[in-house]
Design a protein around this motif. Structure first.
Motif, short mmCIF file in Angstrom:
data_model
loop_
_atom_site.label_atom_id
_atom_site.label_comp_id
_atom_site.label_asym_id
_atom_site.label_seq_id
_atom_site.Cartn_x
_atom_site.Cartn_y
_atom_site.Cartn_z
N GLU A 47 0.79 -1.23 0.00
CA GLU A 47 0.00 0.00 0.00
C GLU A 47 0.83 1.28 0.00
O GLU A 47 0.30 2.37 -0.20
N VAL A 48 2.12 1.21 0.20
CA VAL A 48 2.97 2.39 0.30
C VAL A 48 3.17 3.03 -1.08
O VAL A 48 3.49 2.34 -2.05
N THR A 49 2.97 4.35 -1.16
CA THR A 49 3.13 5.06 -2.44
C THR A 49 4.22 6.12 -2.39
O THR A 49 4.61 6.64 -3.43
N THR A 50 4.71 6.45 -1.19
CA THR A 50 5.81 7.41 -1.04
C THR A 50 6.72 6.91 0.08
O THR A 50 6.27 6.22 1.00
N SER A 51 7.97 7.32 0.04
CA SER A 51 8.90 6.89 1.09
C SER A 51 8.52 7.49 2.44
O SER A 51 8.84 6.92 3.48
N ALA A 52 7.80 8.60 2.46
CA ALA A 52 7.34 9.20 3.71
C ALA A 52 6.34 8.28 4.43
O ALA A 52 6.16 8.39 5.64
N ALA A 53 5.70 7.38 3.70
CA ALA A 53 4.71 6.47 4.27
C ALA A 53 5.33 5.18 4.82
O ALA A 53 4.60 4.33 5.35
N LEU A 54 6.64 5.03 4.73
CA LEU A 54 7.30 3.83 5.27
C LEU A 54 7.13 3.80 6.79
O LEU A 54 7.28 4.82 7.46
N SER A 55 6.82 2.62 7.31
CA SER A 55 6.64 2.46 8.75
C SER A 55 6.91 1.02 9.14
O SER A 55 7.01 0.14 8.28
N GLU A 56 7.02 0.80 10.43
CA GLU A 56 7.17 -0.57 10.92
C GLU A 56 5.98 -1.41 10.50
O GLU A 56 6.14 -2.57 10.13
N GLU A 57 4.79 -0.83 10.53
CA GLU A 57 3.58 -1.56 10.15
C GLU A 57 3.61 -1.94 8.67
O GLU A 57 3.22 -3.05 8.31
N SER A 58 4.05 -1.03 7.82
CA SER A 58 4.06 -1.33 6.38
C SER A 58 5.10 -2.39 6.02
O SER A 58 5.03 -2.98 4.95
N LEU A 59 6.06 -2.62 6.92
CA LEU A 59 7.10 -3.62 6.67
C LEU A 59 7.02 -4.80 7.65
O LEU A 59 7.98 -5.55 7.81
N ALA A 60 5.84 -5.00 8.25
CA ALA A 60 5.67 -6.07 9.22
C ALA A 60 5.93 -7.45 8.61
O ALA A 60 6.51 -8.33 9.27
N GLY A 61 5.53 -7.66 7.38
CA GLY A 61 5.78 -8.95 6.73
C GLY A 61 7.26 -9.21 6.52
O GLY A 61 7.73 -10.35 6.64
#
Length: 126
Positions: free
Chosen positions: A44-58
């Protein structure tokens, strides 16, 4: 751009990117993707500003399982810095982060996958 190197059987390969999509191991994916050694999933991430621990949980879970040691982050058209807190969070799961532009991340992923490395790519669509 065609990015097809020789890759061990069963590994994902990034064949092309651009126009907001990726072709990975023969399948077209619209939008950003997470490319694991054995599968590719929508991200679901569309910009590097949206990177988070949750977005990389997998990715963190795959690191815990010993499947991934290196995560290439394709930040879009330009490389951006990754916050130290996010780097530390992934490092605690055994995963090192390397940010670069999306094209460089796709090419680097293919080279490392061909070498049999435990690599994944988080690619923001361009």
């Amino acid at each position: 751009m065609d990015l097809t190197p020789l890759v061990p059987q069963g590994r994902q390969i990034i064949e092309s990117y651009g126009d907001g999509r990726f072709r990975v191991t023969g399948a077209l994916h619209q939008g950003s993707v997470l490319v694991y050694p054995d599968k590719t999933v929508a991200w679901e991430v569309t910009t590097s500003a949206a990177l988070s621990e949750e977005s990389l949980a997998g990715i963190a879970a795959a690191g815990d399982a010993g499947m991934i040691e290196l995560l290439l982050i394709g930040c879009g058209p330009r490389m951006t810095l990754i916050p130290p807190k996010l780097r530390a969070a992934l490092r605690s799961h055994g995963v090192v982060i390397e940010p670069m532009d999306t094209g460089a991340a796709a090419r680097t992923y293919n080279v490392l996958a061909a070498e049999g490395r435990k690599v994944a790519a988080a690619l923001i669509a361009v």
